[in-house]
Write a protein that holds these residues in place. Structure first.
Motif, PDB file in Angstrom:
ATOM      1  N   LEU A  74       0.832  -0.988  -0.096  1.00  0.00           N
ATOM      2  CA  LEU A  74       0.080   0.141  -0.107  1.00  0.00           C
ATOM      3  C   LEU A  74       0.814   1.323   0.068  1.00  0.00           C
ATOM      4  O   LEU A  74       1.976   1.202   0.663  1.00  0.00           O
ATOM      5  N   THR A  75       0.550   2.327  -0.803  1.00  0.00           N
ATOM      6  CA  THR A  75       1.201   3.471  -0.689  1.00  0.00           C
ATOM      7  C   THR A  75       0.401   4.504   0.525  1.00  0.00           C
ATOM      8  O   THR A  75      -0.810   4.360   0.761  1.00  0.00           O
ATOM      9  N   GLY A  76       1.130   5.414   0.837  1.00  0.00           N
ATOM     10  CA  GLY A  76       0.667   6.538   1.595  1.00  0.00           C
ATOM     11  C   GLY A  76      -0.509   7.348   0.754  1.00  0.00           C
ATOM     12  O   GLY A  76      -1.422   7.820   1.402  1.00  0.00           O
ATOM     13  N   VAL A  77       0.008   7.489  -0.304  1.00  0.00           N
ATOM     14  CA  VAL A  77      -1.040   8.339  -1.393  1.00  0.00           C
ATOM     15  C   VAL A  77      -2.483   7.795  -1.259  1.00  0.00           C
ATOM     16  O   VAL A  77      -3.628   8.379  -1.232  1.00  0.00           O
TER      17      VAL A  77
ATOM     18  N   VAL B 263      -4.048   6.321   0.976  1.00  0.00           N
ATOM     19  CA  VAL B 263      -5.071   6.634   2.022  1.00  0.00           C
ATOM     20  C   VAL B 263      -5.124   8.203   2.316  1.00  0.00           C
ATOM     21  O   VAL B 263      -6.404   8.594   2.763  1.00  0.00           O
ATOM     22  N   ILE B 264      -3.769   8.796   2.053  1.00  0.00           N
ATOM     23  CA  ILE B 264      -3.861  10.090   2.433  1.00  0.00           C
ATOM     24  C   ILE B 264      -4.996  11.175   1.561  1.00  0.00           C
ATOM     25  O   ILE B 264      -5.561  12.054   2.204  1.00  0.00           O
ATOM     26  N   PHE B 265      -4.750  10.876   0.194  1.00  0.00           N
ATOM     27  CA  PHE B 265      -5.718  11.677  -0.614  1.00  0.00           C
ATOM     28  C   PHE B 265      -7.208  11.209  -0.757  1.00  0.00           C
ATOM     29  O   PHE B 265      -7.655  10.052  -1.349  1.00  0.00           O
ATOM     30  N   GLY B 266      -7.743  11.742   0.011  1.00  0.00           N
ATOM     31  CA  GLY B 266      -9.374  11.182   0.355  1.00  0.00           C
ATOM     32  C   GLY B 266      -9.500  10.569   1.604  1.00  0.00           C
ATOM     33  O   GLY B 266     -10.593  10.055   2.028  1.00  0.00           O
ATOM     34  N   ARG B 267      -8.425  10.770   2.582  1.00  0.00           N
ATOM     35  CA  ARG B 267      -8.625  10.365   3.916  1.00  0.00           C
ATOM     36  C   ARG B 267      -9.392   8.983   4.047  1.00  0.00           C
ATOM     37  O   ARG B 267     -10.362   8.711   4.547  1.00  0.00           O
TER      38      ARG B 267
END
Lengths: 350, 350
Positions: free
Chosen positions: B278-281, B283-287
């Motif tokens: 999984l990438t941080g992107v 989950v981060i973009f869209g919380r």
């Protein structure tokens, strides 16, 4: 149009050098801000070096901007000349999508316009950031800054501040909760301050025991050294919320083990792969959540600035002149800053 | 003590063979159940082959048990002789920790006692599962089964059923929501049935276009072939909830892209590493949230059995005799079953 003095990168290997360019004219909804202080965010370095791709040069970095309003357009209602003002990571968005209509411009369906290395929706030109003497921004994307705040130390609130404040608020961190902040840098030190101000019991989680004393000074009730298996075991299953500010790929599994059942770890630093990978076990046993959060909406950014004024919260900063920016970047790359560099923009006039 | 006829594995490479052993005596809180049907779960194969470590032999697998109560202890209040009863993945837990006190025995702080390959809290011996003619279980870990259900097809409800029902209920899936079920196997086919019965708009997400017609028959409103980039793009950002039943490590990033802002994907199949990571992107973009869920508590398992009786929901099963169990395992390993094998335990008497 107005001529702006700035420092810019001209390639992904070149140092920042003086650069002059035209800002767009002040439109009816715009304000022009004389920049007093500009924080240096780690992402400035990433973008100038094109670590994430898509870099456009010349690039004037900087998205932690504090300044004074010097001109307003005819339709500006929220700010007036002489106000102290802040600009963060965004300077525009579509303003009509579902996210924008819920004051979550950072999740704009069309993509928010970033303060630098973005594309100006008015002119089609590349946006240029805060390592500059002034900037022109639409009023929705400018917050008011209280005169009671130490302005130079307030600059990092516009990125490091809102990035940590927003998830702590969204996930309802408060009294009676045990909250861990993972990683003590620009983001982490703000996370500790906000979590404490929100009433939580705050544990600083770090790989570096030496940072312990500083974490306590910042407001942490306890320090957990994540490289110590005994300490990790003692805290297993005990956290209500974890704010993970680590900016690079890392093993998230040990941290998931610190969470209570149904609790959440929120990533705010790492964009790349979580490597070694998360396992299914880490979320399945205990129904735990891994989530993330990007900066915050403009209404929430204003709320944060007001919260900071009320609670006397600012960043710990080291102020530099613009001429020393390349050296500061080198030191930041080595984590040699506690905890944020801020450029005194008066130095650009010299 | 009572002599039990069963089939057991004696090593991680040996086939299942007839095996006789003693069940513990019926205690004051226990019920003895004559097993009528025993479902075959993919984890039976994993555990017999010691894929997850910790295998103890001889091992009698089976944790999807339907039978008839034939004896009850003096303190049993919830069941009586003659009742149809079900036993799932757990037969005991500490019963006093925070999780147990909230009817979430599957997250017991001391670890729930699994139906097989666990350690009996009464005798200290290894627990033995449902590929057997009878079983003795404490009443808290036995559910009542309505006579109106097709009993053979009800057996998989005890694992595949509750594993999918519990997260759909916990994350409040219902009318007005677009819900995706990823993977069409034993778990996935129950996920489709439950999500539909709960009133959601259900999209079956599969790598196998051929499964489309079957998904529709099971209740899916739409089929999304995840290997088709155009289809994935058309559904991007549109799901309120994703139930991910894929049982092996896989790339979760494309599925996270299907979620709306603030929405959740719940893993129920994969215990191992999510590889590629999984990438941080994601989950981060869209919380967005990545979470997981393990089976369900006993009170919720009873609720599910009652829900199934009310809505006429059972599994799609292929019934076999116990003598054919090794061949069934081979077919299951190749996904050659729609969607669950169930052993008719009458065959063990022959």
């Amino acid at each position: 149009m107005s001529l702006a003095k700035a420092y810019a990168a001209h390639s992904n290997t070149a140092p920042l050098v003086p650069f002059t360019f035209e800002r767009r004219p002040v439109g009816a909804g715009d304000v022009r801000i004389e920049i007093l202080y500009s924080g240096i965010c780690h992402s400035d370095l990433h973008q100038a070096r094109d670590d994430w791709g898509g870099a456009k040069y010349p690039m004037v970095p900087g998205h932690e901007i504090i300044g004074k309003v010097v001109e307003v357009g005819a339709e500006v209602t929220t700010l007036k000349v002489g106000d102290f003002a802040g600009v963060g990571c965004m300077v525009d968005s579509c303003r009509h999508c579902e996210a924008c209509s819920h004051d979550l411009e950072q999740y704009c369906a069309e993509g928010a316009t970033f303060t630098y290395n973005g594309t100006d929706r008015h002119t089609g030109e590349t946006t240029q950031g805060g390592y500059s003497d002034h900037i022109v921004v639409e009023q929705r994307f400018v917050v008011k800054v209280s005169e009671t705040l130490d302005l130079k130390a307030a600059a990092p609130l516009l990125c490091a501040g809102i990035t940590t404040y927003s998830p702590l608020k969204h996930f309802k961190v408060g009294p009676g909760q045990k909250v861990g902040v993972i990683g003590l840098g620009g983001l982490g030190h703000m996370g500790v301050k906000f979590a404490k101000a929100l009433g939580a019991q705050v544990v600083m989680i770090t790989t570096t025991p030496e940072k312990g004393a500083d974490a306590t000074r910042l407001g942490a009730d306890e320090v957990l050294v994540s490289r110590d298996p005994e300490q990790m075991k003692a805290h297993a299953g005990s956290f209500d919320f974890l704010l993970n500010t680590i900016p690079v790929g890392h093993d998230t599994n040990p941290y998931m083990g610190l969470l209570k059942r149904d609790a959440t770890m929120c990533l705010v630093g790492v964009l790349t792969e979580l490597d070694p990978p998360l396992t299914g076990v880490s979320v399945i046993f205990g129904r735990k959540h891994l989530t993330g959060s990007a900066i915050g909406g403009m209404a929430e950014t204003q709320e944060m600035m007001d919260f900071c004024a009320e609670h006397g919260i600012v960043s710990d900063v080291e102020v530099i002149n613009i001429q020393d920016v390349n050296e500061a970047w080198e030191r930041m790359a080595k984590n040699d800053v506690r905890y944020r560099f801020v450029i005194d923009m008066a130095s650009i006039k010299g």
